[in-house]
Design a protein around this motif. Structure first.
Motif, PDB file in Angstrom:
ATOM      1  N   VAL A  32       2.314 -10.125   2.365  1.00 30.23           N
ATOM      2  CA  VAL A  32       2.146  -8.887   3.124  1.00 30.23           C
ATOM      3  C   VAL A  32       2.912  -7.775   2.417  1.00 30.23           C
ATOM      4  O   VAL A  32       4.128  -7.880   2.223  1.00 30.23           O
ATOM      5  CB  VAL A  32       2.624  -9.039   4.578  1.00 30.23           C
ATOM      6  N   LEU A  33       2.202  -6.725   2.024  1.00 34.74           N
ATOM      7  CA  LEU A  33       2.791  -5.588   1.328  1.00 34.74           C
ATOM      8  C   LEU A  33       2.889  -4.425   2.306  1.00 34.74           C
ATOM      9  O   LEU A  33       1.880  -3.969   2.844  1.00 34.74           O
ATOM     10  CB  LEU A  33       1.944  -5.201   0.119  1.00 34.74           C
ATOM     11  N   ARG A  34       4.122  -3.956   2.528  1.00 28.30           N
ATOM     12  CA  ARG A  34       4.352  -2.886   3.480  1.00 28.30           C
ATOM     13  C   ARG A  34       4.946  -1.678   2.782  1.00 28.30           C
ATOM     14  O   ARG A  34       5.706  -1.817   1.835  1.00 28.30           O
ATOM     15  CB  ARG A  34       5.305  -3.352   4.586  1.00 28.30           C
ATOM     16  N   GLY A  35       4.598  -0.523   3.256  1.00 30.93           N
ATOM     17  CA  GLY A  35       5.114   0.706   2.670  1.00 30.93           C
ATOM     18  C   GLY A  35       4.341   1.929   3.147  1.00 30.93           C
ATOM     19  O   GLY A  35       4.917   2.981   3.420  1.00 30.93           O
ATOM     20  N   HIS A  36       3.002   1.782   3.260  1.00 32.84           N
ATOM     21  CA  HIS A  36       2.197   2.874   3.811  1.00 32.84           C
ATOM     22  C   HIS A  36       2.600   3.148   5.256  1.00 32.84           C
ATOM     23  O   HIS A  36       3.017   2.227   5.981  1.00 32.84           O
ATOM     24  CB  HIS A  36       0.707   2.517   3.751  1.00 32.84           C
ATOM     25  N   GLU A  37       2.477   4.374   5.660  1.00 30.27           N
ATOM     26  CA  GLU A  37       2.910   4.764   7.002  1.00 30.27           C
ATOM     27  C   GLU A  37       1.748   4.896   7.986  1.00 30.27           C
ATOM     28  O   GLU A  37       1.974   5.063   9.181  1.00 30.27           O
ATOM     29  CB  GLU A  37       3.688   6.080   6.926  1.00 30.27           C
ATOM     30  N   ARG A  38       0.514   4.840   7.469  1.00 31.62           N
ATOM     31  CA  ARG A  38      -0.652   4.932   8.350  1.00 31.62           C
ATOM     32  C   ARG A  38      -1.719   3.960   7.845  1.00 31.62           C
ATOM     33  O   ARG A  38      -1.414   3.041   7.086  1.00 31.62           O
ATOM     34  CB  ARG A  38      -1.154   6.382   8.406  1.00 31.62           C
ATOM     35  N   VAL A  39      -2.959   4.160   8.235  1.00 31.10           N
ATOM     36  CA  VAL A  39      -4.053   3.259   7.859  1.00 31.10           C
ATOM     37  C   VAL A  39      -4.178   3.171   6.337  1.00 31.10           C
ATOM     38  O   VAL A  39      -4.059   4.171   5.631  1.00 31.10           O
ATOM     39  CB  VAL A  39      -5.392   3.749   8.452  1.00 31.10           C
ATOM     40  N   VAL A  40      -4.388   1.948   5.830  1.00 29.99           N
ATOM     41  CA  VAL A  40      -4.671   1.745   4.403  1.00 29.99           C
ATOM     42  C   VAL A  40      -6.168   1.539   4.261  1.00 29.99           C
ATOM     43  O   VAL A  40      -6.741   0.599   4.817  1.00 29.99           O
ATOM     44  CB  VAL A  40      -3.907   0.527   3.850  1.00 29.99           C
ATOM     45  N   TRP A  41      -6.803   2.425   3.489  1.00 30.16           N
ATOM     46  CA  TRP A  41      -8.262   2.436   3.432  1.00 30.16           C
ATOM     47  C   TRP A  41      -8.844   1.612   2.290  1.00 30.16           C
ATOM     48  O   TRP A  41      -9.941   1.071   2.413  1.00 30.16           O
ATOM     49  CB  TRP A  41      -8.772   3.870   3.316  1.00 30.16           C
TER      50      TRP A  41
END
Length: 379
Positions: A32-41
């Motif tokens: 699981v890669l986390r870092g974006h603050e909203r939807v990842v398109w």
């Protein structure tokens, strides 16, 4: 959704702000890669699968190493939750303890294991001596047991804590052992039996963790009152008190050079303090709930934390960057430790497993540069 060019990996994106990298066979949990603050398109792999690019609603494009944390092995044997795990100095064995009261030794060459000793309660803390010959365990039965790492002699049993003993740690020379207990005491034991243990009242309620400094001169503790304290290991002197956490401090760890001290707390933060006592701590955020364990990499470039949110997070200590977040365990992450060469991490989990992970990004810088040089030479 995107496949790597060799078909070995599948990346998916979501409205939960994460990218997940799966095996198309369905085996294992995803990275699981986390870092974006909203939807990842969207997401896409490069030609050799060493990079993954993602685009999100937060306006950022991010480049990831999808191999940065790879599962090496899952060690199964504990009958209930595994709480603690530690490598031996040579990296050939892993020791673990947990709710079933056992301390287990795992041979990494063939994944075989055996029970070294048992407590009449849960094993809450574990430490391996610097020479790898002894394993100390702290139990909720109030005892500290020091066992032969090869399973030979009967364990030495140290008694004195009133109530649970939460952890134990060896001094760098292996002569001394420090323990922390629910009775609020810090105890420094002479394993040669020459002198009686030194007992300090470290907290009015309990201390959860104690650790020796790399030079063996100091001991750090974390306690119920939210403070981190640094004590002289052998002299009865007032401690240096570091304040900032809100609530229980679950764990502490010295950096390899002894100049920094990391602490993990119920307030969801990891804090890195200068051991001089001067200056303010660096506060690392990311965990969504209490942080249970903390560890420095052998070169001091990374600090790792695990928490109630079921993730392991790794922060660079020399840069203000978001943490590398590993999740998808489908269970809690109780503890974490680096191997002595910094290439592997061991995590203990609420499902009774101990998992070994390869962290390419965490390797010593010379090894990492050598890897890059080899790859450039091939290309």
């Amino acid at each position: 959704m995107a496949f790597s060019h060799d078909g070995h990996w599948l990346a998916t994106t979501s409205d939960d702000s994460t990218i997940r990298v799966w095996s198309p066979t369905g085996a294992g949990d995803p990275l699981v890669l986390r870092g974006h603050e909203r939807v990842v398109w969207g997401a896409a792999f490069n030609a050799d699968g060493t990079r993954l690019v993602s685009a999100g609603d937060d306006g950022t494009v991010r480049v990831w190493d999808p191999r940065g944390m790879g599962l090496v092995s899952v060690l199964r044997g504990h009958e209930r939750e595994a709480w603690v795990a530690a490598f031996d100095p040579g990296g050939r064995r892993v020791f673990s303890g947990g709710v079933d009261g056992t301390v287990r030794s795992w041979d990494l060459s063939d994944r075989s294991h055996r029970v070294l000793n048992r407590h009449d309660g849960k094993v809450a803390g574990l430490a391996v001596s610097p020479d790898g010959k002894r394993v100390a365990s702290a139990g909720t039965d109030g005892t500290i047991q020091v066992a032969d790492a090869d399973g030979g002699a009967k364990p030495m049993v140290l008694r004195g804590h009133e109530g649970e003993a939460w952890n134990a740690a060896f001094s760098p020379d292996g002569r001394w052992l420090v323990s922390a207990g629910h009775d609020g005491t810090l105890r420094v034991w002479d394993l040669t039996g020459t002198v009686p243990p030194l007992v300090r009242r470290a907290d009015t309620i309990q201390i959860r963790y104690a650790a020796f400094s790399p030079d063996g001169r100091h001991v750090a503790t974390g306690g119920q009152d939210g403070t981190v304290r640094m004590w002289d290991a052998h002299r009865d002197l007032p401690p240096l008190i570091l304040r900032g956490h809100q609530g229980l401090v679950w764990a502490v760890a010295f950096s390899p050079d002894g100049r920094r001290l990391a602490s993990a707390g119920t307030d969801g933060t990891v804090r890195i303090w200068p051991t001089s006592g001067r200056g303010t701590p660096v506060v690392l955020r990311g965990h969504q709930n209490m942080v249970w364990s903390v560890a420095f990499s052998p070169d001091g470039r990374w600090v790792a934390g695990t928490g109630h949110d079921g993730t392991a997070r790794l922060w660079r200590t020399d840069a203000a960057t978001p943490p590398v977040t590993v999740g998808g365990f489908a269970t809690t992450v109780e503890g974490i430790e680096f191997s002595r060469d910094g290439k592997l991490l061991a995590t203990a989990h609420g499902d009774g497993t101990v998992r070994l992970w390869r962290c390419t990004a965490c390797e010593p810088i010379n090894d990492l540069l050598a890897r890059v040089d080899r790859r450039l030479a091939r290309e």
